[in-house]
Design a protein around this motif. Structure first.
Motif, PDB file in Angstrom:
ATOM      1  N   ASP A  54       0.825  -1.213   0.000  1.00 49.66           N
ATOM      2  CA  ASP A  54       0.000   0.000   0.000  1.00 49.66           C
ATOM      3  C   ASP A  54       0.857   1.260   0.000  1.00 49.66           C
ATOM      4  O   ASP A  54       0.524   2.258  -0.646  1.00 49.66           O
ATOM      5  N   GLN A  55       1.956   1.191   0.749  1.00 48.99           N
ATOM      6  CA  GLN A  55       2.811   2.374   0.841  1.00 48.99           C
ATOM      7  C   GLN A  55       3.427   2.703  -0.520  1.00 48.99           C
ATOM      8  O   GLN A  55       3.466   3.876  -0.929  1.00 48.99           O
ATOM      9  N   TRP A  56       3.889   1.669  -1.227  1.00 49.68           N
ATOM     10  CA  TRP A  56       4.493   1.918  -2.539  1.00 49.68           C
ATOM     11  C   TRP A  56       3.457   2.476  -3.511  1.00 49.68           C
ATOM     12  O   TRP A  56       3.751   3.409  -4.273  1.00 49.68           O
TER      13      TRP A  56
ATOM     14  N   LEU B  18      22.756  -3.467  -5.697  1.00 48.46           N
ATOM     15  CA  LEU B  18      21.413  -3.547  -6.289  1.00 48.46           C
ATOM     16  C   LEU B  18      21.212  -2.450  -7.320  1.00 48.46           C
ATOM     17  O   LEU B  18      20.670  -2.687  -8.413  1.00 48.46           O
ATOM     18  N   VAL B  19      21.664  -1.241  -6.984  1.00 48.09           N
ATOM     19  CA  VAL B  19      21.542  -0.120  -7.927  1.00 48.09           C
ATOM     20  C   VAL B  19      22.328  -0.413  -9.202  1.00 48.09           C
ATOM     21  O   VAL B  19      21.853  -0.150 -10.322  1.00 48.09           O
ATOM     22  N   SER B  20      23.519  -0.991  -9.036  1.00 46.58           N
ATOM     23  CA  SER B  20      24.338  -1.322 -10.201  1.00 46.58           C
ATOM     24  C   SER B  20      23.675  -2.394 -11.057  1.00 46.58           C
ATOM     25  O   SER B  20      23.676  -2.302 -12.291  1.00 46.58           O
ATOM     26  N   SER B  21      23.086  -3.390 -10.428  1.00 47.31           N
ATOM     27  CA  SER B  21      22.444  -4.473 -11.182  1.00 47.31           C
ATOM     28  C   SER B  21      21.218  -3.996 -11.943  1.00 47.31           C
ATOM     29  O   SER B  21      20.852  -4.565 -12.969  1.00 47.31           O
ATOM     30  N   MET B  22      20.587  -2.941 -11.451  1.00 44.05           N
ATOM     31  CA  MET B  22      19.398  -2.399 -12.122  1.00 44.05           C
ATOM     32  C   MET B  22      19.753  -1.359 -13.183  1.00 44.05           C
ATOM     33  O   MET B  22      18.867  -0.850 -13.873  1.00 44.05           O
ATOM     34  N   ASN B  23      21.056  -1.018 -13.275  1.00 43.81           N
ATOM     35  CA  ASN B  23      21.506   0.007 -14.233  1.00 43.81           C
ATOM     36  C   ASN B  23      20.774   1.334 -14.033  1.00 43.81           C
ATOM     37  O   ASN B  23      20.363   1.993 -14.997  1.00 43.81           O
ATOM     38  N   LEU B  24      20.619   1.716 -12.762  1.00 42.57           N
ATOM     39  CA  LEU B  24      19.940   2.975 -12.479  1.00 42.57           C
ATOM     40  C   LEU B  24      20.848   4.156 -12.828  1.00 42.57           C
ATOM     41  O   LEU B  24      22.067   4.077 -12.674  1.00 42.57           O
ATOM     42  N   PRO B  25      20.267   5.247 -13.292  1.00 39.28           N
ATOM     43  CA  PRO B  25      21.082   6.441 -13.581  1.00 39.28           C
ATOM     44  C   PRO B  25      21.669   6.997 -12.297  1.00 39.28           C
ATOM     45  O   PRO B  25      21.089   6.857 -11.207  1.00 39.28           O
TER      46      PRO B  25
ATOM     47  N   TYR C 222       9.940  -0.295  -7.263  1.00 38.86           N
ATOM     48  CA  TYR C 222       9.611  -1.111  -6.092  1.00 38.86           C
ATOM     49  C   TYR C 222      10.860  -1.730  -5.469  1.00 38.86           C
ATOM     50  O   TYR C 222      10.958  -1.829  -4.233  1.00 38.86           O
ATOM     51  N   LEU C 223      11.820  -2.135  -6.287  1.00 37.84           N
ATOM     52  CA  LEU C 223      13.057  -2.695  -5.740  1.00 37.84           C
ATOM     53  C   LEU C 223      13.768  -1.679  -4.845  1.00 37.84           C
ATOM     54  O   LEU C 223      14.215  -2.005  -3.736  1.00 37.84           O
TER      55      LEU C 223
ATOM     56  N   PHE D 297       4.874  -8.643  -6.645  1.00 36.34           N
ATOM     57  CA  PHE D 297       5.582  -8.092  -5.493  1.00 36.34           C
ATOM     58  C   PHE D 297       6.554  -9.111  -4.903  1.00 36.34           C
ATOM     59  O   PHE D 297       7.715  -8.789  -4.600  1.00 36.34           O
ATOM     60  N   SER D 298       6.108 -10.358  -4.735  1.00 35.29           N
ATOM     61  CA  SER D 298       6.928 -11.376  -4.060  1.00 35.29           C
ATOM     62  C   SER D 298       8.203 -11.672  -4.830  1.00 35.29           C
ATOM     63  O   SER D 298       9.278 -11.857  -4.222  1.00 35.29           O
ATOM     64  N   ASN D 299       8.122 -11.719  -6.152  1.00 35.83           N
ATOM     65  CA  ASN D 299       9.321 -12.005  -6.954  1.00 35.83           C
ATOM     66  C   ASN D 299      10.369 -10.898  -6.806  1.00 35.83           C
ATOM     67  O   ASN D 299      11.573 -11.171  -6.714  1.00 35.83           O
ATOM     68  N   LEU D 300       9.919  -9.659  -6.792  1.00 32.42           N
ATOM     69  CA  LEU D 300      10.850  -8.546  -6.619  1.00 32.42           C
ATOM     70  C   LEU D 300      11.425  -8.532  -5.200  1.00 32.42           C
ATOM     71  O   LEU D 300      12.619  -8.259  -5.007  1.00 32.42           O
ATOM     72  N   GLU D 301      10.607  -8.823  -4.214  1.00 39.85           N
ATOM     73  CA  GLU D 301      11.084  -8.830  -2.826  1.00 39.85           C
ATOM     74  C   GLU D 301      12.145  -9.907  -2.612  1.00 39.85           C
ATOM     75  O   GLU D 301      13.103  -9.703  -1.850  1.00 39.85           O
ATOM     76  N   ALA D 302      12.012 -11.030  -3.298  1.00 38.24           N
ATOM     77  CA  ALA D 302      13.006 -12.101  -3.159  1.00 38.24           C
ATOM     78  C   ALA D 302      14.390 -11.618  -3.603  1.00 38.24           C
ATOM     79  O   ALA D 302      15.413 -12.008  -3.018  1.00 38.24           O
ATOM     80  N   GLN D 303      14.452 -10.776  -4.631  1.00 40.13           N
ATOM     81  CA  GLN D 303      15.740 -10.248  -5.089  1.00 40.13           C
ATOM     82  C   GLN D 303      16.394  -9.375  -4.008  1.00 40.13           C
ATOM     83  O   GLN D 303      17.604  -9.444  -3.782  1.00 40.13           O
TER      84      GLN D 303
END
Length: 531
Positions: free
Chosen positions: A155-157, A186-193, A218-219, A287-293
């Motif tokens: 809900d918060q997200w 995690l930021v590097s793996s997502m290729n975030l700017p 969400y990650l 949600f659950s798949n992303l939370e597992a990462q």
């Protein structure tokens, strides 16, 4: 700092019901002096002009963020405390210090200044949404009473989607200099700017223009949610679930009891109601798949299974009661509220698309105009190049014509005349100067003119053809001829006899040749007389 004046902190992430809790404490105006999110970039903007605290904080903003109606503006207490805090607020303590330890500059001087500004009879309370991962550091330096307020992450997200501001702030936080290694990985793996400058408001603009995908959003959020939960469990004096505070009368009583046991006057929480969504199986799986990462990233960075499981258990025990109710059993009012929230988000997205479309159209129009101007400039440049080419061709033609003229026989023949013309021009100048000069200066002037004429006459005498032409012309002017003869007599190189006509066969000889010829004639004549 005396215990009566020891500050109270309400820490949380955004969209967790913190404005409700702030308003509840603020209602106890004889007991608390409440600051709403004082550690905010707007304080940096307003430190030299506190009126900025009231910009963009009206009823429209309250409705957009679905905050409870407030009796006074958000930052009224911060405004009243100015200027005591103006020199202690800075950009780095807001986000760069988000994960800082107690050894760093985390904003203590700022909060102490605000505590000093609170009325003597009231206890300062800080409701903060940017301190959830430094609760322990603040507590070690300032003491006080610390509350951690949290909400179920789904809900918060979704509530973050009310405004793009929250995702932008999360990007700034996850890229802060003291972020843990697991978060950096995690930021590097997502290729975030990543913004590499140092200016906070430039960072806002940088990330605002680079929105995240839903998965990236969400990650990043869930990682911060877990980090804040652990910090709250370790260091907060009172951990409050806004979902349980909404659902359970028993929990409301439990929270009030904890506050009173700590010597604090407890607000009335009976009106607490936080919106809670309903999620289908497909959404839960997403949600659950992303939370597992995120779980795996934390376990790889020195988190233990026990501390992670403890947080997940608390989360499960505090999940909304409505999640256990089937859709058919949910109240129409509750379902209508969920639909209303979805429509609000949809309107926001539509407004965002409209805004982006307008900006795209404006950009396209400017690009079209720029292209048109570029084409016009190119056409003018081509025209100029063509004109330059034509001028260069004409210049080349003129240069060739000049070369032809200079190298022509007529040009060489008339060279003495041009020299004579220049000499006469100079003579005129000398004559004018001679006439204007005093009598004592006139004597030296005439020799210059005579010398010039003798040089011209010598030049002509050495060129037989030019000499014949010149004599032919001078014979038409007897007076000029006599004057030139008189001048020539003064120079042995130009005698009057030079102007006597010579036999035609000797006419082509040079003066030196004729002199030799005359000597031969004289020698022959003497020999004949001797014989």
């Amino acid at each position: 700092m005396r215990e009566k004046r020891a500050p109270i902190f309400v820490h949380s992430l955004f969209r967790s019901g913190s404005t409700f809790l702030f308003d509840r404490f603020r209602q106890l105006e004889y007991d608390y002096w409440c600051y709403q999110e004082p550690l905010h970039e707007i304080a940096v903007v307003a430190k030299d002009n506190p009126e900025q605290l009231f910009v963009d904080m009206g009823a429209e903003k309250v409705e957009l963020l679905r905050h409870p109606p407030l009796s006074r503006p958000y930052f009224e207490e911060l405004f009243k405390a100015w200027p005591i805090w103006k020199d202690s607020i800075s950009s780095p303590i807001i986000y760069d210090a988000y994960f800082s330890s107690s050894d760093g500059e985390i904003g203590v001087r700022y909060w102490e200044a605000l505590s000093t500004a609170a009325p003597e009879e009231k206890r300062p309370l800080f409701q903060e949404c940017r301190t959830a991962c430094r609760i322990g550091a603040i507590k070690s330096q300032m003491g006080g009473y610390h509350i951690y307020l949290w909400r179920n992450p789904w809900d918060q997200w979704w509530s973050y989607k009310a405004d793009s501001y929250f995702d932008t702030v999360n990007q700034i936080i996850v890229n802060s200099k003291d972020a843990p290694e697991s978060l950096k990985g995690l930021v590097s793996s997502m290729n975030l700017p990543r913004y590499k400058g140092g200016e906070l408001f430039e960072a806002f603009e940088f990330y605002r223009k680079r929105p995240l995908t839903s998965e990236q959003s969400y990650l990043a959020f869930y990682f911060l949610w877990l980090m804040a939960m652990r910090e709250g469990q370790l260091y907060a004096d009172n951990v409050i679930s806004i979902d349980r505070l909404s659902d359970s009368k028993e929990f409301k009583f439990e929270v009030r009891r904890r506050l009173e046991e700590a010597g604090l006057k407890s607000p009335d929480f009976s009106s607490c109601h936080i919106p809670q969504g309903y999620y289908a199986e497909k959404e839960r799986e997403w949600f659950s798949n992303l939370e597992a990462q995120v779980h795996q990233a934390l376990l790889n960075d020195r988190w233990t299974s026990n501390e992670l499981q403890k947080i997940l258990t608390i989360r499960h025990e505090s999940q909304p009661i409505s999640w256990a109710v089937s859709v058919s059993d949910r109240s129409p009012a509750d379902m209508a509220e969920q639909v209303s929230r979805a429509r609000t988000v949809a309107r926001g997205q539509e407004n965002l698309r409209s805004h982006l479309a307008a900006k795209i159209n404006d950009t396209e129009e400017r690009l079209t105009s720029a292209e048109s101007r570029a084409l016009e400039a190119e056409a003018r440049l081509n025209k100029a190049d063509k004109a330059i080419t034509q001028l260069m061709a004409k210049a080349a033609e003129s240069e060739m014509a000049i070369k032809v003229i200079v190298n022509s026989r007529s040009w060489r023949i008339t060279a003495p005349l041009r020299a004579l013309n220049r000499g006469l021009s100079e003579a005129k100048v000398h004559a004018r100067e001679f006439n204007r000069a005093p009598s004592w200066a006139k004597v030296p002037a005439m020799p210059k003119v005579r010398s010039l004429l003798r040089h011209v006459m010598l030049y002509v005498q050495r060129r037989p053809r030019l000499k014949r032409f010149t004599l032919k012309m001078i014979n038409r002017f007897p007076r000029l001829k006599n004057r030139l003869i008189n001048i020539g007599k003064e120079n042995s190189t130009f005698k009057a006899s030079s102007y006597q006509r010579v036999p035609y066969e000797l006419d082509s000889l040079t003066p030196r040749g004729r002199h030799i010829y005359q000597n031969l004639v004289v020698a022959i004549s003497k020999n004949r007389k001797r014989d």
